[in-house]
Motif scaffolding. Structure first.
Motif, PDB file in Angstrom:
ATOM      1  N   LEU A   1       0.843  -1.196   0.000  1.00  0.00           N
ATOM      2  CA  LEU A   1       0.000   0.000   0.000  1.00  0.00           C
ATOM      3  C   LEU A   1       0.879   1.249   0.000  1.00  0.00           C
ATOM      4  O   LEU A   1       1.937   1.287   0.624  1.00  0.00           O
ATOM      5  CB  LEU A   1      -0.902   0.015   1.231  1.00  0.00           C
ATOM      6  CG  LEU A   1      -1.958  -1.089   1.342  1.00  0.00           C
ATOM      7  CD1 LEU A   1      -2.649  -1.005   2.690  1.00  0.00           C
ATOM      8  CD2 LEU A   1      -2.960  -0.992   0.211  1.00  0.00           C
ATOM      9  N   ASP A   2       0.409   2.293  -0.675  1.00  0.00           N
ATOM     10  CA  ASP A   2       1.153   3.552  -0.683  1.00  0.00           C
ATOM     11  C   ASP A   2       0.861   4.389   0.551  1.00  0.00           C
ATOM     12  O   ASP A   2       1.698   5.190   0.974  1.00  0.00           O
ATOM     13  CB  ASP A   2       0.823   4.335  -1.960  1.00  0.00           C
ATOM     14  CG  ASP A   2       1.381   3.656  -3.185  1.00  0.00           C
ATOM     15  OD1 ASP A   2       2.489   4.001  -3.595  1.00  0.00           O
ATOM     16  OD2 ASP A   2       0.702   2.757  -3.706  1.00  0.00           O
ATOM     17  N   ASP A   3      -0.314   4.199   1.128  1.00  0.00           N
ATOM     18  CA  ASP A   3      -0.656   4.883   2.374  1.00  0.00           C
ATOM     19  C   ASP A   3      -1.909   4.232   2.929  1.00  0.00           C
ATOM     20  O   ASP A   3      -2.644   3.531   2.217  1.00  0.00           O
ATOM     21  CB  ASP A   3      -0.883   6.382   2.143  1.00  0.00           C
ATOM     22  CG  ASP A   3      -0.696   7.215   3.410  1.00  0.00           C
ATOM     23  OD1 ASP A   3      -0.604   6.627   4.508  1.00  0.00           O
ATOM     24  OD2 ASP A   3      -0.636   8.445   3.297  1.00  0.00           O
ATOM     25  N   GLU A   4      -2.171   4.473   4.210  1.00  0.00           N
ATOM     26  CA  GLU A   4      -3.368   3.941   4.851  1.00  0.00           C
ATOM     27  C   GLU A   4      -3.843   4.925   5.906  1.00  0.00           C
ATOM     28  O   GLU A   4      -3.042   5.421   6.701  1.00  0.00           O
ATOM     29  CB  GLU A   4      -3.076   2.587   5.495  1.00  0.00           C
ATOM     30  CG  GLU A   4      -4.288   1.938   6.127  1.00  0.00           C
ATOM     31  CD  GLU A   4      -4.023   0.512   6.579  1.00  0.00           C
ATOM     32  OE1 GLU A   4      -4.995  -0.202   6.881  1.00  0.00           O
ATOM     33  OE2 GLU A   4      -2.836   0.108   6.631  1.00  0.00           O
ATOM     34  N   LEU A   5      -5.138   5.230   5.894  1.00  0.00           N
ATOM     35  CA  LEU A   5      -5.746   6.110   6.890  1.00  0.00           C
ATOM     36  C   LEU A   5      -6.722   5.301   7.719  1.00  0.00           C
ATOM     37  O   LEU A   5      -7.557   4.570   7.173  1.00  0.00           O
ATOM     38  CB  LEU A   5      -6.488   7.275   6.228  1.00  0.00           C
ATOM     39  CG  LEU A   5      -5.634   8.468   5.795  1.00  0.00           C
ATOM     40  CD1 LEU A   5      -5.008   8.191   4.428  1.00  0.00           C
ATOM     41  CD2 LEU A   5      -6.475   9.728   5.720  1.00  0.00           C
ATOM     42  N   LEU A   6      -6.623   5.449   9.028  1.00  0.00           N
ATOM     43  CA  LEU A   6      -7.525   4.760   9.932  1.00  0.00           C
ATOM     44  C   LEU A   6      -8.681   5.669  10.309  1.00  0.00           C
ATOM     45  O   LEU A   6      -8.491   6.853  10.592  1.00  0.00           O
ATOM     46  CB  LEU A   6      -6.781   4.315  11.192  1.00  0.00           C
ATOM     47  CG  LEU A   6      -5.598   3.370  10.976  1.00  0.00           C
ATOM     48  CD1 LEU A   6      -5.014   2.953  12.326  1.00  0.00           C
ATOM     49  CD2 LEU A   6      -6.004   2.146  10.175  1.00  0.00           C
ATOM     50  N   ARG A   7      -9.882   5.146  10.287  1.00  0.00           N
ATOM     51  CA  ARG A   7     -11.055   5.902  10.696  1.00  0.00           C
ATOM     52  C   ARG A   7     -11.054   6.104  12.215  1.00  0.00           C
ATOM     53  O   ARG A   7     -10.623   5.204  12.940  1.00  0.00           O
ATOM     54  CB  ARG A   7     -12.333   5.167  10.270  1.00  0.00           C
ATOM     55  CG  ARG A   7     -12.500   5.061   8.757  1.00  0.00           C
ATOM     56  CD  ARG A   7     -13.847   4.426   8.428  1.00  0.00           C
ATOM     57  NE  ARG A   7     -14.095   4.441   7.014  1.00  0.00           N
ATOM     58  CZ  ARG A   7     -13.784   3.444   6.177  1.00  0.00           C
ATOM     59  NH1 ARG A   7     -13.212   2.344   6.655  1.00  0.00           N
ATOM     60  NH2 ARG A   7     -14.044   3.526   4.899  1.00  0.00           N
ATOM     61  N   PRO A   8     -11.537   7.269  12.693  1.00  0.00           N
ATOM     62  CA  PRO A   8     -12.032   8.405  11.909  1.00  0.00           C
ATOM     63  C   PRO A   8     -10.881   9.293  11.437  1.00  0.00           C
ATOM     64  O   PRO A   8      -9.883   9.441  12.132  1.00  0.00           O
ATOM     65  CB  PRO A   8     -12.910   9.158  12.905  1.00  0.00           C
ATOM     66  CG  PRO A   8     -12.255   8.886  14.234  1.00  0.00           C
ATOM     67  CD  PRO A   8     -11.702   7.481  14.144  1.00  0.00           C
ATOM     68  N   TYR A   9     -11.024   9.866  10.259  1.00  0.00           N
ATOM     69  CA  TYR A   9     -10.030  10.790   9.732  1.00  0.00           C
ATOM     70  C   TYR A   9     -10.764  12.026   9.218  1.00  0.00           C
ATOM     71  O   TYR A   9     -11.951  11.979   8.928  1.00  0.00           O
ATOM     72  CB  TYR A   9      -9.224  10.151   8.590  1.00  0.00           C
ATOM     73  CG  TYR A   9     -10.093   9.565   7.503  1.00  0.00           C
ATOM     74  CD1 TYR A   9     -10.674  10.370   6.526  1.00  0.00           C
ATOM     75  CD2 TYR A   9     -10.358   8.198   7.466  1.00  0.00           C
ATOM     76  CE1 TYR A   9     -11.493   9.853   5.546  1.00  0.00           C
ATOM     77  CE2 TYR A   9     -11.179   7.656   6.477  1.00  0.00           C
ATOM     78  CZ  TYR A   9     -11.740   8.481   5.532  1.00  0.00           C
ATOM     79  OH  TYR A   9     -12.561   7.965   4.562  1.00  0.00           O
ATOM     80  N   SER A  10     -10.055  13.131   9.122  1.00  0.00           N
ATOM     81  CA  SER A  10     -10.666  14.351   8.598  1.00  0.00           C
ATOM     82  C   SER A  10     -10.372  14.470   7.109  1.00  0.00           C
ATOM     83  O   SER A  10      -9.399  13.891   6.598  1.00  0.00           O
ATOM     84  CB  SER A  10     -10.121  15.585   9.327  1.00  0.00           C
ATOM     85  OG  SER A  10      -8.777  15.838   8.942  1.00  0.00           O
ATOM     86  N   LEU A  11     -11.207  15.229   6.416  1.00  0.00           N
ATOM     87  CA  LEU A  11     -10.970  15.462   4.992  1.00  0.00           C
ATOM     88  C   LEU A  11      -9.654  16.194   4.769  1.00  0.00           C
ATOM     89  O   LEU A  11      -8.960  15.948   3.780  1.00  0.00           O
ATOM     90  CB  LEU A  11     -12.123  16.273   4.396  1.00  0.00           C
ATOM     91  CG  LEU A  11     -13.447  15.530   4.199  1.00  0.00           C
ATOM     92  CD1 LEU A  11     -14.504  16.480   3.659  1.00  0.00           C
ATOM     93  CD2 LEU A  11     -13.279  14.349   3.260  1.00  0.00           C
TER      94      LEU A  11
END
Length: 230
Positions: free
Chosen positions: A88-98
């Motif tokens: 993966l190039d990146d991963e965001l975990l919820r909750p995240y902001s726009l």
């Protein structure tokens, strides 16, 4: 040439809001409600440059799609917990902001797709917002922000000097449209003005001036004005 983002996420308010934010930020967005549809679009010659993938799709669909496409496309995962997918190039975990999400998409685009550029003119506000660390970097100082202040400034910067309505700011930052909550917005704008002033080294208020500032547009909302503008 702009960047085309394939958003693979079930339909709903969240996916619409995310697609709208990406488009407002200068990206071309195509939405797929399922992994199977996303796979079809990639192989149909739709010209997809980057995959934004909901890792919580049922039945392991997300993991299989990411495995097939990582290495072929930059892949940013959106998940409720750390995934086991490699490459993966990146991963965001919820909750995240726009604000944080768009900053990450920009970073992956610059790193993985240097030959492409965002199809939008950039207004130079004389400051840099670092969403991951929630800091404004300005000519006078680096100033720390709260999460909501960071989201507010990010929304105003993305509008590129255009007015952002109170309703849109409340919907994006607080995910609410209740009119009575607008007092909270006013309080956050006031504190953000003070921090912006400290960062640029000037008074930031509702008046013309040489500094980057947040102006109130009466009866509508707010806009971020670059230094020297009227």
């Amino acid at each position: 040439m702009g960047v085309r983002v394939l958003l693979v996420e079930p339909p709903g308010t969240g996916s619409r809001r995310l697609a709208q934010a990406l488009r407002a930020h200068g990206y071309d967005v195509v939405h797929a409600p399922t992994a199977a549809r996303g796979d079809e679009l990639v192989h149909s010659g739709a010209g997809v440059d980057l995959l934004l993938l909901d890792m919580d799709l049922p039945g392991g669909e997300s993991t299989r799609l990411a495995g097939r496409l990582s290495g072929r496309l930059p892949v940013i995962a959106l998940s409720s917990g750390p995934s086991q997918v490699e490459g993966l190039d990146d991963e965001l975990l919820r909750p995240y902001s726009l604000t944080v999400l768009l900053a990450r998409v920009d970073a992956v685009t610059r790193r993985a797709l240097p030959h492409l550029s965002l199809a939008r003119a950039q207004v130079d506000f004389g400051i840099r917002l670092e969403a991951d660390t929630r800091c404004i970097h300005g000519p006078a100082a680096t100033v720390a922000l709260t999460a909501k202040e960071c989201d507010l400034l990010g929304a105003l910067m993305r509008s590129q000097g255009a007015v952002v309505t109170r309703q849109d700011l409340m919907a994006e930052v607080w995910d609410i449209t209740w009119v009575g909550a607008s007092r909270t917005l006013d309080v956050h704008i006031a504190t953000l003005r003070g921090k912006l002033a400290a960062s640029v080294g000037h008074v930031s208020s509702d008046r013309e001036g040489a500094c980057t500032r947040i102006d109130t547009v009466r009866g509508t909302g707010y806009r971020l004005v670059p230094a020297g503008a009227h």
